[in-house]
Design a protein around this motif. Structure first.
Motif, mmCIF file in Angstrom:
data_model
loop_
_atom_site.group_PDB
_atom_site.id
_atom_site.type_symbol
_atom_site.label_atom_id
_atom_site.label_comp_id
_atom_site.label_asym_id
_atom_site.label_seq_id
_atom_site.Cartn_x
_atom_site.Cartn_y
_atom_site.Cartn_z
ATOM 1 N N CYS A 168 33.156 9.639 -34.740
ATOM 2 C CA CYS A 168 32.953 9.960 -36.154
ATOM 3 C C CYS A 168 31.801 9.141 -36.726
ATOM 4 O O CYS A 168 31.585 8.000 -36.316
ATOM 5 C CB CYS A 168 34.214 9.660 -36.950
ATOM 6 N N PRO A 169 31.070 9.703 -37.699
ATOM 7 C CA PRO A 169 29.983 8.946 -38.322
ATOM 8 C C PRO A 169 30.500 7.867 -39.268
ATOM 9 O O PRO A 169 31.669 7.871 -39.654
ATOM 10 C CB PRO A 169 29.209 10.024 -39.091
ATOM 11 N N GLY A 170 29.603 6.958 -39.642
ATOM 12 C CA GLY A 170 29.962 5.927 -40.605
ATOM 13 C C GLY A 170 30.407 6.539 -41.921
ATOM 14 O O GLY A 170 29.888 7.571 -42.336
ATOM 15 N N GLY A 171 31.390 5.930 -42.570
ATOM 16 C CA GLY A 171 31.918 6.461 -43.823
ATOM 17 C C GLY A 171 33.049 7.439 -43.621
ATOM 18 O O GLY A 171 33.560 8.014 -44.576
ATOM 19 N N THR A 172 33.440 7.639 -42.354
ATOM 20 C CA THR A 172 34.573 8.495 -42.047
ATOM 21 C C THR A 172 35.490 7.758 -41.083
ATOM 22 O O THR A 172 35.124 6.727 -40.515
ATOM 23 C CB THR A 172 34.133 9.826 -41.389
ATOM 24 N N SER A 173 36.666 8.295 -40.897
ATOM 25 C CA SER A 173 37.594 7.743 -39.919
ATOM 26 C C SER A 173 38.218 8.887 -39.140
ATOM 27 O O SER A 173 38.360 9.998 -39.657
ATOM 28 C CB SER A 173 38.670 6.905 -40.604
ATOM 29 N N TYR A 174 38.590 8.623 -37.894
ATOM 30 C CA TYR A 174 39.150 9.673 -37.055
ATOM 31 C C TYR A 174 40.535 10.045 -37.569
ATOM 32 O O TYR A 174 41.392 9.191 -37.756
ATOM 33 C CB TYR A 174 39.217 9.221 -35.592
ATOM 34 N N ALA A 175 40.724 11.331 -37.825
ATOM 35 C CA ALA A 175 41.975 11.802 -38.417
ATOM 36 C C ALA A 175 42.899 12.453 -37.392
ATOM 37 O O ALA A 175 44.027 12.796 -37.716
ATOM 38 C CB ALA A 175 41.682 12.801 -39.540
ATOM 39 N N GLY A 176 42.406 12.635 -36.177
ATOM 40 C CA GLY A 176 43.202 13.306 -35.153
ATOM 41 C C GLY A 176 42.791 14.752 -34.999
ATOM 42 O O GLY A 176 42.100 15.318 -35.857
ATOM 43 N N GLY A 229 36.109 8.622 -49.581
ATOM 44 C CA GLY A 229 35.413 8.733 -50.854
ATOM 45 C C GLY A 229 34.858 10.133 -51.051
ATOM 46 O O GLY A 229 35.404 11.116 -50.561
ATOM 47 N N SER A 230 33.738 10.225 -51.763
ATOM 48 C CA SER A 230 33.175 11.536 -52.093
ATOM 49 C C SER A 230 31.871 11.788 -51.345
ATOM 50 O O SER A 230 31.073 12.616 -51.762
ATOM 51 C CB SER A 230 32.938 11.624 -53.607
ATOM 52 N N SER A 231 31.637 11.067 -50.257
ATOM 53 C CA SER A 231 30.412 11.248 -49.497
ATOM 54 C C SER A 231 30.338 12.652 -48.920
ATOM 55 O O SER A 231 31.359 13.268 -48.638
ATOM 56 C CB SER A 231 30.342 10.231 -48.361
ATOM 57 N N GLN A 232 29.116 13.137 -48.749
ATOM 58 C CA GLN A 232 28.897 14.444 -48.159
ATOM 59 C C GLN A 232 28.133 14.282 -46.858
ATOM 60 O O GLN A 232 27.145 13.537 -46.797
ATOM 61 C CB GLN A 232 28.109 15.341 -49.108
ATOM 62 N N PHE A 233 28.592 14.969 -45.837
ATOM 63 C CA PHE A 233 27.973 14.915 -44.519
ATOM 64 C C PHE A 233 27.576 16.311 -44.087
ATOM 65 O O PHE A 233 28.208 17.295 -44.465
ATOM 66 C CB PHE A 233 28.951 14.330 -43.497
ATOM 67 N N PHE A 234 26.532 16.396 -43.279
ATOM 68 C CA PHE A 234 26.146 17.678 -42.690
ATOM 69 C C PHE A 234 25.513 17.386 -41.337
ATOM 70 O O PHE A 234 25.042 16.266 -41.083
ATOM 71 C CB PHE A 234 25.191 18.449 -43.618
ATOM 72 N N SER A 257 18.718 11.933 -47.436
ATOM 73 C CA SER A 257 19.891 11.667 -46.621
ATOM 74 C C SER A 257 19.535 10.596 -45.599
ATOM 75 O O SER A 257 18.368 10.248 -45.428
ATOM 76 C CB SER A 257 20.366 12.940 -45.910
ATOM 77 N N SER A 258 20.541 10.070 -44.955
ATOM 78 C CA SER A 258 20.315 9.073 -43.915
ATOM 79 C C SER A 258 21.217 9.376 -42.736
ATOM 80 O O SER A 258 22.286 9.977 -42.894
ATOM 81 C CB SER A 258 20.575 7.659 -44.444
ATOM 82 N N TYR A 259 20.780 8.964 -41.539
ATOM 83 C CA TYR A 259 21.576 9.241 -40.345
ATOM 84 C C TYR A 259 22.809 8.351 -40.341
ATOM 85 O O TYR A 259 22.722 7.135 -40.472
ATOM 86 C CB TYR A 259 20.739 9.012 -39.080
ATOM 87 N N TYR A 298 25.558 13.262 -37.464
ATOM 88 C CA TYR A 298 25.670 13.661 -38.871
ATOM 89 C C TYR A 298 24.682 12.904 -39.770
ATOM 90 O O TYR A 298 24.390 11.726 -39.520
ATOM 91 C CB TYR A 298 27.087 13.418 -39.399
ATOM 92 N N CYS A 299 24.244 13.589 -40.816
ATOM 93 C CA CYS A 299 23.482 12.974 -41.897
ATOM 94 C C CYS A 299 24.415 12.804 -43.095
ATOM 95 O O CYS A 299 25.267 13.643 -43.349
ATOM 96 C CB CYS A 299 22.319 13.864 -42.315
ATOM 97 N N LYS A 300 24.216 11.718 -43.821
ATOM 98 C CA LYS A 300 25.000 11.456 -45.029
ATOM 99 C C LYS A 300 24.078 11.577 -46.224
ATOM 100 O O LYS A 300 22.995 10.979 -46.244
ATOM 101 C CB LYS A 300 25.596 10.039 -44.958
ATOM 102 N N VAL A 301 24.509 12.348 -47.221
ATOM 103 C CA VAL A 301 23.710 12.539 -48.431
ATOM 104 C C VAL A 301 23.752 11.260 -49.256
ATOM 105 O O VAL A 301 24.829 10.711 -49.519
ATOM 106 C CB VAL A 301 24.260 13.726 -49.260
#
Length: 64
Positions: free
Chosen positions: A19-27, A35-40, A52-54, A59-62
């Protein structure tokens, strides 16, 4: 006042559980966005457009 989404945003994990930074593995092959971060998905693996940043894991984070 805006209310948070009832369901957390989920994005597909890479390679099963990466998983990218700012997220956690949910299964079940998904990452839960904190939070309210957006990834693509990044282009060409790790190329992200301006504003955005890698974040890792393809994934890129807005930036907001």
């Amino acid at each position: 006042m805006l209310l948070a989404q009832a369901n957390p945003q989920l994005i597909p994990a890479q390679n099963g559980n990466t998983c990218p930074g700012g997220t956690s593995y949910a299964g079940a092959g998904y990452c839960k966005v904190r939070g309210s971060s957006q990834f693509f998905p990044a282009g060409n693996g790790n190329t992200c457009p301006g504003g955005s940043s890698y974040a890792g894991a393809g994934y890129c984070k807005v930036r907001g």
